[in-house]
Design a protein around this motif. Structure first.
Motif, mmCIF file in Angstrom:
data_model
loop_
_atom_site.group_PDB
_atom_site.id
_atom_site.type_symbol
_atom_site.label_atom_id
_atom_site.label_comp_id
_atom_site.label_asym_id
_atom_site.label_seq_id
_atom_site.Cartn_x
_atom_site.Cartn_y
_atom_site.Cartn_z
ATOM 1 N N SER A 1 0.526 -1.050 0.072
ATOM 2 C CA SER A 1 -0.137 -0.005 -0.217
ATOM 3 C C SER A 1 0.497 0.728 -0.015
ATOM 4 O O SER A 1 0.529 2.190 -1.273
ATOM 5 N N LEU A 2 1.718 1.188 0.585
ATOM 6 C CA LEU A 2 2.937 2.035 0.761
ATOM 7 C C LEU A 2 3.402 2.471 -0.545
ATOM 8 O O LEU A 2 3.950 3.914 -0.913
ATOM 9 N N ALA A 3 3.941 1.203 -0.793
ATOM 10 C CA ALA A 3 4.830 1.470 -2.234
ATOM 11 C C ALA A 3 4.068 2.421 -3.713
ATOM 12 O O ALA A 3 3.747 2.731 -4.161
ATOM 13 N N VAL A 4 2.747 1.494 -3.141
ATOM 14 C CA VAL A 4 1.385 2.265 -4.483
ATOM 15 C C VAL A 4 1.610 4.110 -4.358
ATOM 16 O O VAL A 4 1.326 4.411 -4.831
ATOM 17 N N LYS A 5 1.375 4.291 -2.906
ATOM 18 C CA LYS A 5 0.975 5.279 -2.334
ATOM 19 C C LYS A 5 2.282 6.612 -2.905
ATOM 20 O O LYS A 5 2.000 7.671 -3.821
ATOM 21 N N ASP A 6 3.142 5.906 -2.592
ATOM 22 C CA ASP A 6 4.513 6.597 -2.874
ATOM 23 C C ASP A 6 4.836 6.989 -4.409
ATOM 24 O O ASP A 6 5.001 7.760 -4.649
ATOM 25 N N HIS A 7 4.374 5.668 -5.551
ATOM 26 C CA HIS A 7 4.511 5.765 -6.921
ATOM 27 C C HIS A 7 4.202 7.106 -6.894
ATOM 28 O O HIS A 7 3.712 7.988 -7.929
ATOM 29 N N ILE A 8 2.232 7.314 -6.481
ATOM 30 C CA ILE A 8 1.764 8.328 -6.711
ATOM 31 C C ILE A 8 2.106 9.544 -6.613
ATOM 32 O O ILE A 8 1.254 10.221 -7.310
ATOM 33 N N LYS A 9 2.639 9.609 -5.175
ATOM 34 C CA LYS A 9 3.168 10.760 -4.788
ATOM 35 C C LYS A 9 4.118 11.517 -5.571
ATOM 36 O O LYS A 9 4.007 12.534 -6.762
ATOM 37 N N GLU A 10 4.972 10.878 -5.887
ATOM 38 C CA GLU A 10 6.248 10.808 -6.715
ATOM 39 C C GLU A 10 5.593 11.255 -8.719
ATOM 40 O O GLU A 10 6.329 12.255 -8.809
ATOM 41 N N PHE B 1 2.604 11.618 -9.341
ATOM 42 C CA PHE B 1 1.110 12.882 -9.534
ATOM 43 C C PHE B 1 0.966 13.411 -8.104
ATOM 44 O O PHE B 1 0.026 13.114 -7.610
ATOM 45 N N PRO B 2 1.453 14.462 -8.023
ATOM 46 C CA PRO B 2 1.280 14.758 -6.464
ATOM 47 C C PRO B 2 0.205 15.367 -6.418
ATOM 48 O O PRO B 2 0.078 15.346 -5.277
ATOM 49 N N SER B 3 -0.385 15.887 -7.387
ATOM 50 C CA SER B 3 -1.955 15.790 -6.104
ATOM 51 C C SER B 3 -2.822 15.677 -6.459
ATOM 52 O O SER B 3 -4.008 15.755 -5.931
ATOM 53 N N ALA B 4 -2.673 14.135 -7.275
ATOM 54 C CA ALA B 4 -3.337 13.140 -6.711
ATOM 55 C C ALA B 4 -3.411 12.819 -5.351
ATOM 56 O O ALA B 4 -2.555 12.459 -4.068
ATOM 57 N N SER B 5 -4.316 11.643 -4.539
ATOM 58 C CA SER B 5 -4.196 11.495 -3.334
ATOM 59 C C SER B 5 -4.999 9.738 -3.132
ATOM 60 O O SER B 5 -6.176 9.587 -3.318
ATOM 61 N N PHE B 6 -4.310 9.328 -2.466
ATOM 62 C CA PHE B 6 -4.175 7.442 -2.438
ATOM 63 C C PHE B 6 -4.408 7.248 -0.881
ATOM 64 O O PHE B 6 -3.740 7.830 0.052
ATOM 65 N N TYR B 7 -5.626 6.610 -0.843
ATOM 66 C CA TYR B 7 -6.190 6.123 0.776
ATOM 67 C C TYR B 7 -5.954 4.835 0.537
ATOM 68 O O TYR B 7 -6.939 4.385 0.215
ATOM 69 N N ASP B 8 -5.426 3.832 2.120
ATOM 70 C CA ASP B 8 -5.609 2.754 2.058
ATOM 71 C C ASP B 8 -7.189 2.474 3.389
ATOM 72 O O ASP B 8 -7.559 3.631 4.093
ATOM 73 N N SER B 9 -8.338 2.341 2.978
ATOM 74 C CA SER B 9 -9.382 1.745 3.457
ATOM 75 C C SER B 9 -10.488 0.135 3.397
ATOM 76 O O SER B 9 -11.509 0.119 2.946
ATOM 77 N N PRO B 10 -9.611 0.123 4.763
ATOM 78 C CA PRO B 10 -9.616 -1.996 3.952
ATOM 79 C C PRO B 10 -11.098 -1.701 4.910
ATOM 80 O O PRO B 10 -11.369 -0.579 5.861
ATOM 81 N N VAL B 11 -11.868 -2.656 5.068
ATOM 82 C CA VAL B 11 -13.303 -2.352 5.765
ATOM 83 C C VAL B 11 -13.251 -3.768 6.355
ATOM 84 O O VAL B 11 -12.474 -4.682 6.413
ATOM 85 N N SER B 12 -14.402 -3.750 7.674
ATOM 86 C CA SER B 12 -15.189 -5.228 7.833
ATOM 87 C C SER B 12 -16.258 -5.120 7.867
ATOM 88 O O SER B 12 -17.394 -4.264 7.873
ATOM 89 N N GLY B 13 -16.656 -6.738 8.609
ATOM 90 C CA GLY B 13 -18.207 -6.400 9.005
ATOM 91 C C GLY B 13 -18.688 -8.052 7.796
ATOM 92 O O GLY B 13 -19.500 -8.204 7.930
ATOM 93 N N GLY B 14 -17.831 -8.396 6.884
ATOM 94 C CA GLY B 14 -18.014 -9.132 5.825
ATOM 95 C C GLY B 14 -18.977 -9.057 4.319
ATOM 96 O O GLY B 14 -19.178 -8.088 4.623
#
Ligand code: NAD
Length: 324
Positions: A114-123, A125-138
């Protein structure tokens, strides 16, 4: 980036057991003029949602195709899939200009990917925003729209309002966990705890039952005592103690044992990486690994670990036969 809460165009990648019902909520709740561009490597999944929402859903041919939209949600199985969806040089999300876009990955994967993807995007496309957002509840929670989102961002994040607005169409609780990859760290530590409790619960019920106790009595004791926990209360691994627990329905609906194995594996890896001592991790992982490979348990709810450990599932009919 637009701060609008309208979400005129949205991309959704990964239409599996979780992704499809999440998409259905969006299709039902977004304003009528919004369009959702969808993609899955299984074409039939794309065709199915298109058939259900022909005026709302647009079929995408690749992740890149879908990434043309303002906001992109991804829900795929593992880190390798997330890498391919975002970083594939020809068809990945990042192979097109994603400047200013909001990207939300809901998959449960390792924090390093997740951090590798985020870093790639930041480098790139600095104006894009990437978030990890896993879910729970099945899957049941995804269908009912009651899942929880663990967001990899701070409470002060400028996108929190948009993220919360979107997530609340698919789920109930939205918890900002502090910063990048911390949604995943929270989810993995939650599933580690829940998975280990299910093993302990199965063993505790089994030793009590073999000593002559009725599991319903044991459940009351745990609930009144210091062992009180949600697995014993609502997801009881012993069938027929709690009517709505997956065990009572033959472990059919619930969180698959293979997914628990995957998440405990990711949690153990994370613990090692951050130097956290982890005495139960290896044994928990070995147990879920073996249960995942056991034909009596595979594809069933993870609390089937009770069956794997030799727990008695017929206790109810046996006590009726004995006239108890
Ligand atoms: P799933 O296998 O049912 O669905 C995943 C979908 O992603 C499939 O339709 C697959 O074809 C698609 N896919 C795979 N690679 C792709 C690619 N490169 N491009 C486009 N599509 C691709 O899995 P799921 O149960 O929906 O789980 C998704 C994620 O959610 C996993 O990380 C899982 O751990 C997590 N999760 C699952 C549950 C659950 O109960 N099933 C609960 C919480 C979290």
């Amino acid at each position: 980036m637009s701060n609008s809460l309208e979400f005129k165009t949205l991309g959704f990648i990964g239409l599996g057991a979780m992704g499809k019902p999440m998409l259905v909520h969006l299709a039902n709740k977004l304003p009528p003029e919004s369009r959702i561009f969808v993609f899955d490597v299984v074409e039939q999944s794309v065709d199915e949602v298109y058939a259900q929402f022909p005026n709302r859903v647009v079929k995408g041919k690749s992740a890149r195709d879908v990434a043309e939209q303002d906001t992109i949600i991804t829900m795929v199985p593992e880190g390798s899939h997330v890498r391919s969806v975002y970083l594939d040089p020809e068809n990945g999300v990042c192979s097109t200009d994603i400047s200013n876009k909001l990207l939300i990955d809901c998959s449960t994967i390792d924090t390093a990917t997740s951090l590798a993807v985020k870093d790639h995007i930041k480098e790139n496309f600095p104006s894009a925003s990437f978030y990890d957002s896993p879910v729970s509840g099945g899957v049941v929670g995804a269908i009912k729209g009651t899942i929880a989102f663990f967001l990899g961002c701070a409470e002060t994040d400028p996108n929190l309002k948009r993220l919360t607005h979107l997530a609340s169409m698919m789920g109930k609780q939205i918890i900002p966990c502090g910063g990048p990859s911390l949604g995943l760290a929270a989810k993995l530590s939650n599933n580690y705890l829940s998975g280990v409790i299910a093993i302990a619960c199965s063993e505790a019920f089994d030793m009590g039952m073999r000593s002559g106790l009725d599991p319903r009595t044991l459940a009351k004791v745990y609930a009144a005592g210091t062992a009180q926990n949600t697995i014993a209360d609502k997801f009881c691994p012993v069938p027929h103690v709690y009517a709505e627990a997956p065990s009572t329905g033959g472990y059919k609906q619930g969180f698959k044992v293979q997914l628990m194995k995957k998440d405990i594996g990711l949690a153990v890896e994370m613990a090692k990486r951050v130097g956290s001592q982890n005495v139960l991790g290896e044994v928990g992982l070995a147990t879920y690994d073996a249960a995942s490979k056991d034909a009596r348990c595979r594809d069933l709810d993870s609390r089937v670990v009770y069956r794997y450990l030799g727990g008695n599932e017929e206790w109810m009919s046996e006590s009726t036969k004995n006239g108890e």
